[in-house]
Write a protein that holds these residues in place. Structure first.
Motif, PDB file in Angstrom:
ATOM      1  N   CYS A 175     -82.931   1.626  35.083  1.00  0.00           N
ATOM      2  CA  CYS A 175     -81.496   1.387  35.137  1.00  0.00           C
ATOM      3  C   CYS A 175     -81.171   0.327  34.085  1.00  0.00           C
ATOM      4  N   ALA A 176     -79.887   0.108  33.828  1.00  0.00           N
ATOM      5  CA  ALA A 176     -79.478  -0.842  32.793  1.00  0.00           C
ATOM      6  C   ALA A 176     -78.434  -1.804  33.341  1.00  0.00           C
ATOM      7  N   TYR A 177     -78.604  -3.074  33.023  1.00  0.00           N
ATOM      8  CA  TYR A 177     -77.602  -4.105  33.293  1.00  0.00           C
ATOM      9  C   TYR A 177     -76.955  -4.450  31.948  1.00  0.00           C
ATOM     10  N   ILE A 178     -75.637  -4.320  31.860  1.00  0.00           N
ATOM     11  CA  ILE A 178     -74.950  -4.503  30.582  1.00  0.00           C
ATOM     12  C   ILE A 178     -73.725  -5.396  30.788  1.00  0.00           C
ATOM     13  N   ARG A 179     -73.554  -6.332  29.861  1.00  0.00           N
ATOM     14  CA  ARG A 179     -72.379  -7.216  29.888  1.00  0.00           C
ATOM     15  C   ARG A 179     -71.321  -6.639  28.962  1.00  0.00           C
ATOM     16  N   SER A 180     -70.171  -6.329  29.507  1.00  0.00           N
ATOM     17  CA  SER A 180     -69.076  -5.801  28.699  1.00  0.00           C
ATOM     18  C   SER A 180     -68.657  -6.833  27.664  1.00  0.00           C
ATOM     19  N   LEU A 181     -68.598  -6.401  26.408  1.00  0.00           N
ATOM     20  CA  LEU A 181     -68.226  -7.319  25.333  1.00  0.00           C
ATOM     21  C   LEU A 181     -66.736  -7.639  25.328  1.00  0.00           C
ATOM     22  N   THR A 182     -65.944  -6.843  26.035  1.00  0.00           N
ATOM     23  CA  THR A 182     -64.504  -7.090  26.096  1.00  0.00           C
ATOM     24  C   THR A 182     -64.097  -7.821  27.373  1.00  0.00           C
ATOM     25  N   GLU A 183     -64.783  -7.511  28.467  1.00  0.00           N
ATOM     26  CA  GLU A 183     -64.456  -8.149  29.754  1.00  0.00           C
ATOM     27  C   GLU A 183     -65.336  -9.337  30.066  1.00  0.00           C
ATOM     28  N   CYS A 184     -66.522  -9.398  29.406  1.00  0.00           N
ATOM     29  CA  CYS A 184     -67.516 -10.437  29.696  1.00  0.00           C
ATOM     30  C   CYS A 184     -67.958 -10.385  31.158  1.00  0.00           C
ATOM     31  N   LYS A 185     -67.985  -9.163  31.725  1.00  0.00           N
ATOM     32  CA  LYS A 185     -68.471  -8.952  33.083  1.00  0.00           C
ATOM     33  C   LYS A 185     -69.732  -8.102  33.045  1.00  0.00           C
ATOM     34  N   TRP A 186     -70.621  -8.343  33.997  1.00  0.00           N
ATOM     35  CA  TRP A 186     -71.871  -7.597  34.071  1.00  0.00           C
ATOM     36  C   TRP A 186     -71.703  -6.355  34.956  1.00  0.00           C
ATOM     37  N   TYR A 187     -72.308  -5.241  34.510  1.00  0.00           N
ATOM     38  CA  TYR A 187     -72.319  -4.001  35.275  1.00  0.00           C
ATOM     39  C   TYR A 187     -73.755  -3.494  35.380  1.00  0.00           C
ATOM     40  N   CYS A 188     -74.042  -2.869  36.507  1.00  0.00           N
ATOM     41  CA  CYS A 188     -75.326  -2.189  36.684  1.00  0.00           C
ATOM     42  C   CYS A 188     -75.078  -0.691  36.564  1.00  0.00           C
ATOM     43  N   PHE A 189     -75.731  -0.060  35.575  1.00  0.00           N
ATOM     44  CA  PHE A 189     -75.620   1.385  35.357  1.00  0.00           C
ATOM     45  C   PHE A 189     -76.889   2.046  35.889  1.00  0.00           C
ATOM     46  N   ASN A 190     -76.760   2.655  37.049  1.00  0.00           N
ATOM     47  CA  ASN A 190     -77.896   3.313  37.706  1.00  0.00           C
ATOM     48  C   ASN A 190     -77.570   4.801  37.814  1.00  0.00           C
ATOM     49  N   ASP A 191     -77.816   5.541  36.723  1.00  0.00           N
ATOM     50  CA  ASP A 191     -77.422   6.942  36.624  1.00  0.00           C
ATOM     51  C   ASP A 191     -75.925   7.078  36.900  1.00  0.00           C
ATOM     52  N   VAL A 216     -76.576   1.573  26.941  1.00  0.00           N
ATOM     53  CA  VAL A 216     -76.748   0.395  26.084  1.00  0.00           C
ATOM     54  C   VAL A 216     -76.192   0.656  24.690  1.00  0.00           C
ATOM     55  N   PHE A 217     -76.447   1.837  24.139  1.00  0.00           N
ATOM     56  CA  PHE A 217     -75.907   2.189  22.825  1.00  0.00           C
ATOM     57  C   PHE A 217     -74.376   2.242  22.855  1.00  0.00           C
ATOM     58  N   LEU A 218     -73.822   2.967  23.824  1.00  0.00           N
ATOM     59  CA  LEU A 218     -72.380   3.241  23.820  1.00  0.00           C
ATOM     60  C   LEU A 218     -71.533   2.069  24.296  1.00  0.00           C
ATOM     61  N   MET A 219     -72.152   1.107  24.976  1.00  0.00           N
ATOM     62  CA  MET A 219     -71.418  -0.110  25.349  1.00  0.00           C
ATOM     63  C   MET A 219     -71.439  -1.147  24.236  1.00  0.00           C
ATOM     64  N   ASN A 220     -72.180  -0.868  23.177  1.00  0.00           N
ATOM     65  CA  ASN A 220     -72.253  -1.775  22.038  1.00  0.00           C
ATOM     66  C   ASN A 220     -71.161  -1.386  21.038  1.00  0.00           C
ATOM     67  N   PRO A 275     -61.572  10.826  16.113  1.00  0.00           N
ATOM     68  CA  PRO A 275     -61.269   9.530  15.499  1.00  0.00           C
ATOM     69  C   PRO A 275     -60.459   8.602  16.387  1.00  0.00           C
ATOM     70  N   LEU A 276     -59.848   9.142  17.445  1.00  0.00           N
ATOM     71  CA  LEU A 276     -59.028   8.317  18.322  1.00  0.00           C
ATOM     72  C   LEU A 276     -59.820   7.668  19.440  1.00  0.00           C
ATOM     73  N   VAL A 277     -61.122   7.977  19.514  1.00  0.00           N
ATOM     74  CA  VAL A 277     -61.927   7.421  20.593  1.00  0.00           C
ATOM     75  C   VAL A 277     -62.091   5.916  20.394  1.00  0.00           C
ATOM     76  N   PHE A 278     -61.812   5.153  21.422  1.00  0.00           N
ATOM     77  CA  PHE A 278     -61.919   3.703  21.311  1.00  0.00           C
ATOM     78  C   PHE A 278     -63.310   3.209  21.677  1.00  0.00           C
ATOM     79  N   GLY A 279     -64.041   3.934  22.487  1.00  0.00           N
ATOM     80  CA  GLY A 279     -65.385   3.502  22.851  1.00  0.00           C
ATOM     81  C   GLY A 279     -65.461   3.105  24.302  1.00  0.00           C
ATOM     82  N   VAL A 280     -66.583   3.434  24.918  1.00  0.00           N
ATOM     83  CA  VAL A 280     -66.791   3.099  26.316  1.00  0.00           C
ATOM     84  C   VAL A 280     -66.768   1.586  26.525  1.00  0.00           C
TER      85      VAL A 280
END
Length: 412
Positions: A359-375, A110-114, A80-85
């Protein structure tokens, strides 16, 4: 310790045939009928222990569960203390490729960054026995989330979740189609959630509702039905096999009325025979998280599968009210007022239909920065880097956007 990059492999891509490019007919929308992918592999080893009676066997399994539950008890108390990736407290974390799992890794990120998804995931009921925990997809996703958040590694292994999925006929060591695997993962999570309130919240977060209209061209009788979808499957070719130029064009093509003639005719109860019909779609409801599936993989009459890699730009912000006409929507004003979105993630595919990589390109909802997740490799990128996934006809091995995930904008 530095993360060891996953080996460069070019696995077979399976399950990508999606219909003839000539017609680009609409596919079935009911997500409840999605089939699980993959098959179980390998041989079962015979036990070297003497056979036990049924009662003895059940007692032994219960004892094993109790022992494993003792080991997991402390970890369960921390969940329950997990804040989320998505909070990226310790930086973006990659996932090791454990057997052609680049597709799975991309979707998990994509799921866990949401943060809207992880809020639901953190409220699940923990299964009571170790055997149930091993086979419970949402629980294993929660463990992976905790592992990614609590540690300081640059990458972690999703092997426990991958093994859990294999018990549900989602195999490792083969390449999956991202659109099909997304549906499979979502259905498994929904099916194994015990709390119906969470099931409702999960459905509300992802479910799209459209209204299908069928009008007989002979007697003018009309049939209507509502259909729910998890992804909006957009063609990238029009009815004349011409390449569509923008995402907005794809949306217009999907909601444009289509004549059903020849062997596509439907049976009319009033005419008592098959007649030409006019099929049209109207948008009824859009969710918080909107997943768009670009139908890049097509097959010809010869059943040869090929990939459509032409350039198809997609916007950072998407307003459905500016794209669709009044006749293409069936919603109230308050519903339509919320149809404004901004891009959250892109799942990109590089390669051909026979081999490739995700691979996945994801925009952090807290930082508003883009990351490339390639494994296991994660790096910060710019919007210009994301635009490289628009596609290019001459770059068969270049990255091409396959799934687009948009997030509903909050009103000012």
């Amino acid at each position: 310790m530095c993360a060891v990059p996953a080996p460069r492999v070019r696995p077979r891509l399976r399950g990508v045939a999606e219909g003839r490019p000539r017609l680009q007919t609409r596919e079935s929308f009911c997500h409840s009928t999605v089939l699980l992918m993959g098959q179980r592999s390998g041989r079962q080893e015979r036990s070297k222990k003497p056979e036990m009676s049924l009662s003895e066997n059940m007692k032994a399994e219960e004892e094993d569960d109790r022992e494993e539950n003792k080991e997991l008890k402390t970890k369960d108390q921390r969940l329950p203390l997990v804040f989320g990736v998505a909070d990226l407290k310790n930086g973006a974390v990659g996932l090791y490729n454990v057997g052609q799992t680049c597709c799975l890794n991309s979707l998990l990120q994509v799921f866990l960054m949401n943060i809207h998804f992880t809020r639901i995931l953190r409220r699940i009921t923990v299964p009571p026995y170790a055997s149930l925990k091993r086979n419970n997809v949402p629980y294993q996703m929660l463990l992976l989330l905790e592992k990614m958040q609590s540690g300081k590694q640059k990458a972690v292994s999703p092997i426990d979740l991958a093994m859990c999925l294999s018990t549900h006929r989602v195999n490792m060591f083969i390449q999956h189609d991202a659109a099909q695997l997304f549906l499979t993962l979502w259905n498994l999570v929904k099916r194994q959630m015990k709390d119906q309130d969470l099931v409702t919240k999960l459905s509300d977060l992802y479910t799209i509702c459209v209204q299908e209209h069928l009008a007989c061209q002979i007697c003018s009788s009309e049939m209507k039905r509502n259909s729910n979808m998890l992804t909006l499957p957009l063609p990238v070719l029009d009815s004349n096999s011409h390449m569509l130029k923008t995402l907005e064009d794809c949306l217009q093509c999907f909601f444009h009325p289509e004549e059903l003639t020849g062997h596509n005719m439907c049976f009319c109860e009033y005419c008592d025979k098959k007649t030409p019909f006019l099929q049209s779609m109207k948008l009824v409801h859009l969710p918080q998280t909107l997943t768009i599936h670009l139908k890049r993989f097509c097959f010809e009459r010869s059943t040869n599968v090929y990939k459509l890699s032409h350039c198809l730009p997609f916007p950072q912000e998407l307003d459905f009210n500016a794209v669709l006409t009044e006749q293409q929507s069936q919603a109230h004003g308050s519903e339509k007022a919320a149809w404004r979105y901004e891009i959250f993630a892109v799942v990109a595919h590089s390669g051909s239909t026979n081999s490739g990589h995700y691979c996945a390109y994801i925009r952090s909802l807290t930082e508003c920065k883009w990351y490339c997740f390639n494994d296991s490799t994660v790096c910060q990128v710019s919007w210009d880097d994301v635009k490289c996934t628009y596609g290019h006809s001459d770059l068969n091995w270049g990255q091409t956007a396959y799934l687009l995930i948009y997030m509903k904008k909050h009103p000012q």
